[in-house]
Design a protein around this motif. Structure first.
Motif, mmCIF file in Angstrom:
data_model
loop_
_atom_site.group_PDB
_atom_site.id
_atom_site.type_symbol
_atom_site.label_atom_id
_atom_site.label_comp_id
_atom_site.label_asym_id
_atom_site.label_seq_id
_atom_site.Cartn_x
_atom_site.Cartn_y
_atom_site.Cartn_z
ATOM 1 N N ALA A 1 62.385 44.034 -35.421
ATOM 2 C CA ALA A 1 62.182 45.378 -34.890
ATOM 3 C C ALA A 1 63.298 45.808 -33.947
ATOM 4 O O ALA A 1 63.467 46.991 -33.683
ATOM 5 N N ILE A 2 64.054 44.858 -33.428
ATOM 6 C CA ILE A 2 65.041 45.146 -32.384
ATOM 7 C C ILE A 2 66.434 44.788 -32.895
ATOM 8 O O ILE A 2 66.660 43.676 -33.387
ATOM 9 N N THR A 3 67.354 45.709 -32.766
ATOM 10 C CA THR A 3 68.708 45.488 -33.267
ATOM 11 C C THR A 3 69.721 45.179 -32.165
ATOM 12 O O THR A 3 70.814 44.713 -32.456
ATOM 13 N N LYS A 4 69.361 45.432 -30.919
ATOM 14 C CA LYS A 4 70.271 45.118 -29.821
ATOM 15 C C LYS A 4 69.497 45.089 -28.511
ATOM 16 O O LYS A 4 68.619 45.913 -28.289
ATOM 17 N N ILE A 5 69.841 44.125 -27.652
ATOM 18 C CA ILE A 5 69.385 44.185 -26.272
ATOM 19 C C ILE A 5 70.621 44.207 -25.379
ATOM 20 O O ILE A 5 71.614 43.538 -25.647
ATOM 21 N N GLN A 6 70.554 45.020 -24.347
ATOM 22 C CA GLN A 6 71.652 45.149 -23.401
ATOM 23 C C GLN A 6 71.144 44.865 -21.996
ATOM 24 O O GLN A 6 69.959 44.963 -21.722
ATOM 25 N N ASP A 7 72.082 44.534 -21.115
ATOM 26 C CA ASP A 7 71.793 44.367 -19.690
ATOM 27 C C ASP A 7 70.866 43.183 -19.439
ATOM 28 O O ASP A 7 69.859 43.296 -18.736
ATOM 29 N N PHE A 8 71.217 42.025 -20.009
ATOM 30 C CA PHE A 8 70.388 40.842 -19.772
ATOM 31 C C PHE A 8 70.876 40.042 -18.558
ATOM 32 O O PHE A 8 70.619 38.843 -18.442
ATOM 33 N N GLN A 9 71.571 40.712 -17.634
ATOM 34 C CA GLN A 9 72.082 40.024 -16.456
ATOM 35 C C GLN A 9 70.966 39.476 -15.559
ATOM 36 O O GLN A 9 71.201 38.609 -14.725
ATOM 37 N N PHE A 10 69.740 39.974 -15.726
ATOM 38 C CA PHE A 10 68.619 39.487 -14.924
ATOM 39 C C PHE A 10 67.869 38.345 -15.606
ATOM 40 O O PHE A 10 66.895 37.833 -15.046
ATOM 41 N N ASP A 11 68.289 37.963 -16.804
ATOM 42 C CA ASP A 11 67.609 36.881 -17.514
ATOM 43 C C ASP A 11 68.393 35.592 -17.323
ATOM 44 O O ASP A 11 69.564 35.510 -17.718
ATOM 45 N N PRO A 12 67.779 34.552 -16.725
ATOM 46 C CA PRO A 12 68.524 33.324 -16.425
ATOM 47 C C PRO A 12 68.999 32.561 -17.648
ATOM 48 O O PRO A 12 69.998 31.832 -17.576
ATOM 49 N N LYS B 1 78.668 25.734 -27.986
ATOM 50 C CA LYS B 1 77.893 24.716 -28.703
ATOM 51 C C LYS B 1 76.729 25.333 -29.472
ATOM 52 O O LYS B 1 76.105 26.293 -29.026
ATOM 53 N N SER B 2 76.428 24.719 -30.604
ATOM 54 C CA SER B 2 75.340 25.195 -31.458
ATOM 55 C C SER B 2 74.007 25.159 -30.731
ATOM 56 O O SER B 2 73.181 26.074 -30.876
ATOM 57 N N ASP B 3 73.762 24.124 -29.917
ATOM 58 C CA ASP B 3 72.498 24.020 -29.181
ATOM 59 C C ASP B 3 72.325 25.179 -28.210
ATOM 60 O O ASP B 3 71.211 25.693 -28.036
ATOM 61 N N ASP B 4 73.419 25.598 -27.560
ATOM 62 C CA ASP B 4 73.342 26.739 -26.641
ATOM 63 C C ASP B 4 72.975 28.009 -27.396
ATOM 64 O O ASP B 4 72.126 28.784 -26.960
ATOM 65 N N ILE B 5 73.623 28.216 -28.527
ATOM 66 C CA ILE B 5 73.346 29.408 -29.322
ATOM 67 C C ILE B 5 71.896 29.410 -29.809
ATOM 68 O O ILE B 5 71.223 30.454 -29.778
ATOM 69 N N ASP B 6 71.405 28.262 -30.222
ATOM 70 C CA ASP B 6 70.005 28.182 -30.666
ATOM 71 C C ASP B 6 69.046 28.536 -29.528
ATOM 72 O O ASP B 6 68.010 29.178 -29.759
ATOM 73 N N ARG B 7 69.396 28.136 -28.312
ATOM 74 C CA ARG B 7 68.554 28.474 -27.158
ATOM 75 C C ARG B 7 68.565 29.988 -26.897
ATOM 76 O O ARG B 7 67.539 30.577 -26.572
ATOM 77 N N TYR B 8 69.715 30.621 -27.052
ATOM 78 C CA TYR B 8 69.789 32.071 -26.864
ATOM 79 C C TYR B 8 68.990 32.795 -27.956
ATOM 80 O O TYR B 8 68.344 33.814 -27.684
ATOM 81 N N CYS B 9 69.045 32.272 -29.179
ATOM 82 C CA CYS B 9 68.264 32.874 -30.266
ATOM 83 C C CYS B 9 66.772 32.783 -29.974
ATOM 84 O O CYS B 9 66.016 33.745 -30.190
ATOM 85 N N ALA B 10 66.332 31.633 -29.488
ATOM 86 C CA ALA B 10 64.918 31.456 -29.168
ATOM 87 C C ALA B 10 64.501 32.405 -28.051
ATOM 88 O O ALA B 10 63.399 32.979 -28.078
ATOM 89 N N ARG B 11 65.365 32.583 -27.077
ATOM 90 C CA ARG B 11 65.058 33.505 -25.975
ATOM 91 C C ARG B 11 64.957 34.937 -26.484
ATOM 92 O O ARG B 11 64.076 35.701 -26.073
ATOM 93 N N PHE B 12 65.859 35.302 -27.383
ATOM 94 C CA PHE B 12 65.827 36.631 -27.979
ATOM 95 C C PHE B 12 64.513 36.861 -28.713
ATOM 96 O O PHE B 12 63.898 37.926 -28.588
ATOM 97 N N ARG B 13 64.070 35.869 -29.467
ATOM 98 C CA ARG B 13 62.792 36.000 -30.166
ATOM 99 C C ARG B 13 61.637 36.170 -29.190
ATOM 100 O O ARG B 13 60.706 36.950 -29.442
ATOM 101 N N GLY B 14 61.702 35.463 -28.063
ATOM 102 C CA GLY B 14 60.664 35.614 -27.048
ATOM 103 C C GLY B 14 60.624 37.009 -26.463
ATOM 104 O O GLY B 14 59.551 37.564 -26.201
ATOM 105 N N ILE B 15 61.797 37.601 -26.266
ATOM 106 C CA ILE B 15 61.863 38.978 -25.769
ATOM 107 C C ILE B 15 61.287 39.936 -26.803
ATOM 108 O O ILE B 15 60.536 40.858 -26.479
ATOM 109 N N CYS B 16 61.616 39.700 -28.057
ATOM 110 C CA CYS B 16 61.162 40.594 -29.125
ATOM 111 C C CYS B 16 59.650 40.548 -29.319
ATOM 112 O O CYS B 16 59.018 41.581 -29.574
ATOM 113 N N ASN B 17 59.066 39.351 -29.218
ATOM 114 C CA ASN B 17 57.604 39.271 -29.455
ATOM 115 C C ASN B 17 56.783 39.455 -28.187
ATOM 116 O O ASN B 17 55.555 39.376 -28.230
#
Length: 332
Positions: free
Chosen positions: A111-122, A68-84
């Motif tokens: 600044a970040i092109t890939k994150i790996q090992d996000f198994q610890f992120d809920p 779902k698009s809403d799920d993907i948007d949530r993952y994008c927001a989380r990625f931005r939080g990790i980056c900043n």
């Protein structure tokens, strides 16, 4: 020291763990082969005969509009939080494009092109456990499923050095566990992916071959860390460009030859993925094989992060990465 505690605490986990949040699906748990079916498990009630035939023949299967698009948007927001820096995730691997890393620093997600090992992120790990993903994964692994390698890829606009491309490779090169037939990747487009921004490129049927020797290609602009490629790959092989829409998912075999081209747009191209394996899979000794080089590189990285005194091997790295998503944890 805190990072070391996080890492070592995940090296040994109970073998009998049941994930109760996923509804079981009626798929055979057998690891064996039957008649001409080798890559899809028998008695599968999800895939059509045409889909089974396609995966057997080509080594990949695209399912449209699965996430779902809403799920993907949530993952994008989380990625931005990790980056900043507003979100902190333990043991996360953060990567930059080699040409960006040498240039002026850019702030935030650029600044970040890939994150790996996000198994610890809920939040990000929710992708790995999505029921609609897991039910397809079970067609290839059986009901006891481990998420073994997690990535969110933020392919950057190419700087002109062509470093945004990924060499043609086989994912099994990185994995010290077998059998290969019970491993599968789920790769989800987080936005429209086409040839202009560097979609996946696959060689249909290459999953039926052997694991080939990998190494760093001799590219003039440089190659990103851990971006190994098949050393004797020739571009005259038949290739398919997987153009996908937001929410489309491609499932593919770990021996499938694949890579991606340069991102010729001015936007970052995002995708989220996880490699899964049947927990019945077993670790193998890669010493003396073509995989020894990647094992040595991983050992070097770990000791650089945690200290040279750490007793660590290639299997341990994957025990940390692996996390149960369905069924029971048996060997992995």
């Amino acid at each position: 020291m805190d990072r070391l505690k996080v890492v070592t605490s995940h090296l040994r986990r109970p073998n009998d763990v049941t994930a109760g949040s996923i509804t079981p699906y009626p798929v055979s748990a057998s690891l064996g082969h039957h008649q001409n079916i080798q890559y899809v498990l028998n008695k599968n009630l999800l895939l059509s005969p045409q889909q089974c035939e396609s995966y057997e023949r080509d080594g990949f299967l695209v399912i449209r509009d699965l996430v779902k698009s809403d799920d993907i948007d949530r993952y994008c927001a989380r990625f931005r939080g990790i980056c900043n820096g507003t979100v902190k995730v333990p043991a996360l691997t953060i990567m930059k494009d080699v040409s960006i890393a040498k240039s002026e620093f850019v702030v935030g997600e650029r600044a970040i092109t890939k994150i790996q090992d996000f198994q610890f992120d809920p939040v990000l790990f929710e992708f790995c456990a999505l029921p609609q993903i897991v039910k397809y994964v079970e067609c290839f692994t059986g009901p006891n499923i481990m998420a073994m390698h997690t990535m969110l890829i933020n392919k950057p606009p190419d700087t002109g050095a062509k470093t945004s491309r990924h060499p043609m490779h086989q994912d099994l090169h990185y994995f010290p566990f077998r059998p290969a037939e019970r491993i599968v990747c789920a790769w989800c487009a987080m936005e429209k992916v086409d040839r202009s921004n560097g979609c996946l490129v696959v060689v249909p049927g290459s999953h039926k071959g052997e694991l080939q020797e990998h190494g760093y290609p001799q590219w003039e602009g440089g190659v990103n860390k851990m971006y190994h490629g098949v050393l004797d790959y020739t571009p005259d092989q038949e290739r398919v460009h997987l153009e996908m829409q937001k929410g489309d998912v491609v499932f593919f075999h770990p021996l499938l030859l694949h890579g991606s081209g340069t991102n010729r747009t001015q936007a970052f191209r995002k995708a989220i993925s996880s490699h899964y394996a049947a927990s019945e899979c077993e670790y193998i000794d890669v010493r003396g094989t073509s995989q020894q080089t990647i094992a040595e590189e991983v050992d070097e990285i770990v000791k650089k992060r945690l200290g040279s005194e750490v007793d660590f091997n290639f299997d341990d790295a994957w025990r940390i990465k692996g996390k149960l998503v369905h069924g029971q944890q048996i060997n992995l």
